[in-house]
Design a protein around this motif. Sequence first.
Motif, mmCIF file in Angstrom:
data_model
loop_
_atom_site.group_PDB
_atom_site.id
_atom_site.type_symbol
_atom_site.label_atom_id
_atom_site.label_comp_id
_atom_site.label_asym_id
_atom_site.label_seq_id
_atom_site.Cartn_x
_atom_site.Cartn_y
_atom_site.Cartn_z
ATOM 1 N N LYS A 10 0.702 -1.222 -0.110
ATOM 2 C CA LYS A 10 -0.110 -0.041 0.171
ATOM 3 C C LYS A 10 0.896 1.255 -0.096
ATOM 4 O O LYS A 10 0.614 2.224 -0.793
ATOM 5 C CB LYS A 10 -0.638 -0.236 1.200
ATOM 6 N N SER A 30 -5.720 -8.207 -6.893
ATOM 7 C CA SER A 30 -4.656 -7.163 -6.596
ATOM 8 C C SER A 30 -4.154 -6.597 -7.841
ATOM 9 O O SER A 30 -3.175 -5.469 -7.493
ATOM 10 C CB SER A 30 -3.889 -7.933 -5.833
ATOM 11 N N HIS A 47 -1.045 -7.346 -3.230
ATOM 12 C CA HIS A 47 -2.098 -7.175 -1.742
ATOM 13 C C HIS A 47 -1.623 -5.823 -1.101
ATOM 14 O O HIS A 47 -0.520 -5.906 -0.782
ATOM 15 C CB HIS A 47 -2.800 -8.069 -1.179
ATOM 16 N N ASP A 48 -2.498 -5.211 -0.623
ATOM 17 C CA ASP A 48 -2.420 -3.833 0.110
ATOM 18 C C ASP A 48 -1.322 -4.118 1.359
ATOM 19 O O ASP A 48 -0.358 -3.532 1.664
ATOM 20 C CB ASP A 48 -3.368 -3.164 0.663
#
Length: 71
Positions: A10, A30, A47-48
Amino acid sequence: MSQWRSTKAKQLLAALLQIGWKIKRETKGSHCILSHPDWPDFVFAFHDREEIGPKMLSRIAKKTGLQPKDL
């Protein structure tokens, strides 16, 4: 010793957006395609909350122009 430190995906995406990358297209999950006028498109597929290590950050930097100070 590497000049890169581990970071969350992120935070990496936020840094890329801050240096001029734009989200061109998002898919389910994602994956998203980032574009920049001076660079070829880049597929961001993390993914974050995923932790990205120094070696992967170095590879991403070669394709995006990211620098350690940008994080």
